[in-house]
Motif scaffolding. Structure first.
Motif, PDB file in Angstrom:
ATOM      1  N   VAL A 147     -14.003   9.644   3.650  1.00 24.81           N
ATOM      2  CA  VAL A 147     -12.616   9.212   3.634  1.00 24.81           C
ATOM      3  C   VAL A 147     -12.534   7.859   2.937  1.00 24.81           C
ATOM      4  CG1 VAL A 147     -10.574   8.734   5.037  1.00 24.81           C
ATOM      5  CG2 VAL A 147     -12.277  10.380   5.852  1.00 24.81           C
ATOM      6  N   THR A 148     -11.621   7.753   1.987  1.00 26.63           N
ATOM      7  CA  THR A 148     -11.337   6.492   1.316  1.00 26.63           C
ATOM      8  C   THR A 148      -9.973   6.019   1.782  1.00 26.63           C
ATOM      9  OG1 THR A 148     -12.616   7.161  -0.615  1.00 26.63           O
ATOM     10  CG2 THR A 148     -11.065   5.343  -0.920  1.00 26.63           C
ATOM     11  N   LEU A 149      -9.918   4.778   2.256  1.00 21.19           N
ATOM     12  CA  LEU A 149      -8.689   4.216   2.803  1.00 21.19           C
ATOM     13  C   LEU A 149      -8.388   2.891   2.117  1.00 21.19           C
ATOM     14  CD1 LEU A 149     -10.140   4.970   6.219  1.00 21.19           C
ATOM     15  CD2 LEU A 149      -7.937   5.936   5.590  1.00 21.19           C
ATOM     16  N   ASP A 150      -7.224   2.788   1.540  1.00 21.98           N
ATOM     17  CA  ASP A 150      -6.775   1.541   0.906  1.00 21.98           C
ATOM     18  C   ASP A 150      -5.714   0.927   1.802  1.00 21.98           C
ATOM     19  OD1 ASP A 150      -8.370   1.800  -1.447  1.00 21.98           O
ATOM     20  OD2 ASP A 150      -6.955   3.296  -2.175  1.00 21.98           O
ATOM     21  N   ALA A 151      -5.980  -0.295   2.268  1.00 22.84           N
ATOM     22  CA  ALA A 151      -5.068  -0.924   3.226  1.00 22.84           C
ATOM     23  C   ALA A 151      -4.859  -2.394   2.887  1.00 22.84           C
ATOM     24  CB  ALA A 151      -5.628  -0.799   4.641  1.00 22.84           C
ATOM     25  N   PRO A 152      -3.658  -2.892   3.110  1.00 16.94           N
ATOM     26  CA  PRO A 152      -3.393  -4.313   2.862  1.00 16.94           C
ATOM     27  C   PRO A 152      -4.039  -5.183   3.940  1.00 16.94           C
ATOM     28  CG  PRO A 152      -1.445  -3.251   3.768  1.00 16.94           C
ATOM     29  CD  PRO A 152      -2.462  -2.177   3.559  1.00 16.94           C
ATOM     30  N   CYS A 153      -4.795  -6.180   3.496  1.00 16.98           N
ATOM     31  CA  CYS A 153      -5.466  -7.096   4.426  1.00 16.98           C
ATOM     32  C   CYS A 153      -5.117  -8.533   4.041  1.00 16.98           C
ATOM     33  CB  CYS A 153      -6.976  -6.919   4.373  1.00 16.98           C
ATOM     34  SG  CYS A 153      -7.538  -5.320   4.966  1.00 16.98           S
ATOM     35  N   THR A 154      -4.922  -9.361   5.055  1.00 21.19           N
ATOM     36  CA  THR A 154      -4.571 -10.759   4.797  1.00 21.19           C
ATOM     37  C   THR A 154      -5.705 -11.724   5.122  1.00 21.19           C
ATOM     38  OG1 THR A 154      -3.585 -10.956   6.994  1.00 21.19           O
ATOM     39  CG2 THR A 154      -2.112 -10.345   5.180  1.00 21.19           C
ATOM     40  N   SER A 155      -6.816 -11.201   5.683  1.00 23.64           N
ATOM     41  CA  SER A 155      -7.928 -12.089   6.030  1.00 23.64           C
ATOM     42  C   SER A 155      -9.222 -11.296   6.171  1.00 23.64           C
ATOM     43  CB  SER A 155      -7.646 -12.823   7.345  1.00 23.64           C
ATOM     44  OG  SER A 155      -7.672 -11.915   8.423  1.00 23.64           O
ATOM     45  N   ALA A 156     -10.326 -12.008   6.104  1.00 21.08           N
ATOM     46  CA  ALA A 156     -11.636 -11.391   6.310  1.00 21.08           C
ATOM     47  C   ALA A 156     -11.773 -10.890   7.751  1.00 21.08           C
ATOM     48  CB  ALA A 156     -12.742 -12.392   5.990  1.00 21.08           C
ATOM     49  N   GLU A 157     -11.152 -11.579   8.691  1.00 28.38           N
ATOM     50  CA  GLU A 157     -11.199 -11.155  10.095  1.00 28.38           C
ATOM     51  C   GLU A 157     -10.597  -9.766  10.255  1.00 28.38           C
ATOM     52  OE1 GLU A 157     -10.101 -14.150   9.117  1.00 28.38           O
ATOM     53  OE2 GLU A 157     -11.330 -15.614  10.188  1.00 28.38           O
ATOM     54  N   GLN A 158      -9.530  -9.487   9.489  1.00 27.72           N
ATOM     55  CA  GLN A 158      -8.915  -8.159   9.564  1.00 27.72           C
ATOM     56  C   GLN A 158      -9.888  -7.087   9.073  1.00 27.72           C
ATOM     57  OE1 GLN A 158      -5.174  -8.463   7.389  1.00 27.72           O
ATOM     58  NE2 GLN A 158      -4.104  -8.237   9.347  1.00 27.72           N
ATOM     59  N   ILE A 159     -10.632  -7.379   8.032  1.00 24.79           N
ATOM     60  CA  ILE A 159     -11.596  -6.412   7.519  1.00 24.79           C
ATOM     61  C   ILE A 159     -12.645  -6.103   8.583  1.00 24.79           C
ATOM     62  CG2 ILE A 159     -13.425  -6.068   5.804  1.00 24.79           C
ATOM     63  CD1 ILE A 159     -11.608  -7.631   3.835  1.00 24.79           C
ATOM     64  N   TYR A 160     -13.141  -7.129   9.244  1.00 27.09           N
ATOM     65  CA  TYR A 160     -14.124  -6.911  10.298  1.00 27.09           C
ATOM     66  C   TYR A 160     -13.528  -6.155  11.477  1.00 27.09           C
ATOM     67  CZ  TYR A 160     -18.059  -9.215   8.203  1.00 27.09           C
ATOM     68  OH  TYR A 160     -19.101  -9.505   7.374  1.00 27.09           O
ATOM     69  N   SER A 161     -12.255  -6.390  11.780  1.00 17.28           N
ATOM     70  CA  SER A 161     -11.628  -5.670  12.891  1.00 17.28           C
ATOM     71  C   SER A 161     -11.474  -4.186  12.553  1.00 17.28           C
ATOM     72  CB  SER A 161     -10.278  -6.292  13.277  1.00 17.28           C
ATOM     73  OG  SER A 161      -9.310  -6.057  12.282  1.00 17.28           O
ATOM     74  N   VAL A 162     -11.238  -3.874  11.283  1.00 13.14           N
ATOM     75  CA  VAL A 162     -11.159  -2.471  10.882  1.00 13.14           C
ATOM     76  C   VAL A 162     -12.517  -1.796  11.059  1.00 13.14           C
ATOM     77  CG1 VAL A 162     -10.902  -0.914   8.894  1.00 13.14           C
ATOM     78  CG2 VAL A 162      -9.217  -2.724   9.309  1.00 13.14           C
ATOM     79  N   TYR A 163     -13.576  -2.433  10.592  1.00 10.64           N
ATOM     80  CA  TYR A 163     -14.906  -1.844  10.753  1.00 10.64           C
ATOM     81  C   TYR A 163     -15.258  -1.660  12.232  1.00 10.64           C
ATOM     82  CZ  TYR A 163     -15.929  -2.167   5.779  1.00 10.64           C
ATOM     83  OH  TYR A 163     -15.907  -2.002   4.416  1.00 10.64           O
TER      84      TYR A 163
END
Length: 125
Positions: free
Chosen positions: A96-112
């Motif tokens: 699955v490839t998901l493109d999502a708007p992120c405003t910070s590196a913390e958000q990226i880690y929360s997604v993972y």
């Protein structure tokens, strides 16, 4: 330590060095420190806000792709319509490839962290 026979008190022998105090980090503290360093490094590499591409590979069971999109949307506190999704099947696995708007590196880690909770997930990058 030696006991002074005349005074009945215990004194430390000045020729014996005490071991230095060593403060060891707990495994959790070490993990937190590594995570903070990783977040800072990611923040230095990416200009935010951005649309970040997440790739998740897991077992092709149930609504895996939709569930991953919903996990990403929930982690980012977005409606799922703001997360673009595509997928490919290969045998028993779904990529699955998901493109999502992120405003910070913390958000990226929360997604993972969010997608990691699903037992069908085998790889994420």
């Amino acid at each position: 330590l030696s006991k002074d026979v005349n005074q009945g008190s215990t004194q430390q022998d000045p020729t014996v060095e005490s071991p230095p105090l060593v403060f060891q980090q707990t495994e959790e503290q070490s993990h937190d420190k590594q995570k903070e360093q990783s977040i800072r490094a990611l923040a230095d590499l990416i200009d935010f806000p951005t649309v970040f591409t997440f790739k998740v590979i897991g077992l092709r069971q149930g609504e895996f792709a939709v569930d991953m999109r919903d996990s990403v949307a929930n982690a980012l506190e977005l409606d799922s319509e703001f997360v673009k999704m595509s997928f490919r099947d290969n045998g028993k696995y779904r990529s699955v490839t998901l493109d999502a708007p992120c405003t910070s590196a913390e958000q990226i880690y929360s997604v993972y962290a969010a997608v990691s909770k699903d037992p069908r997930v085998k790889f994420k990058f």
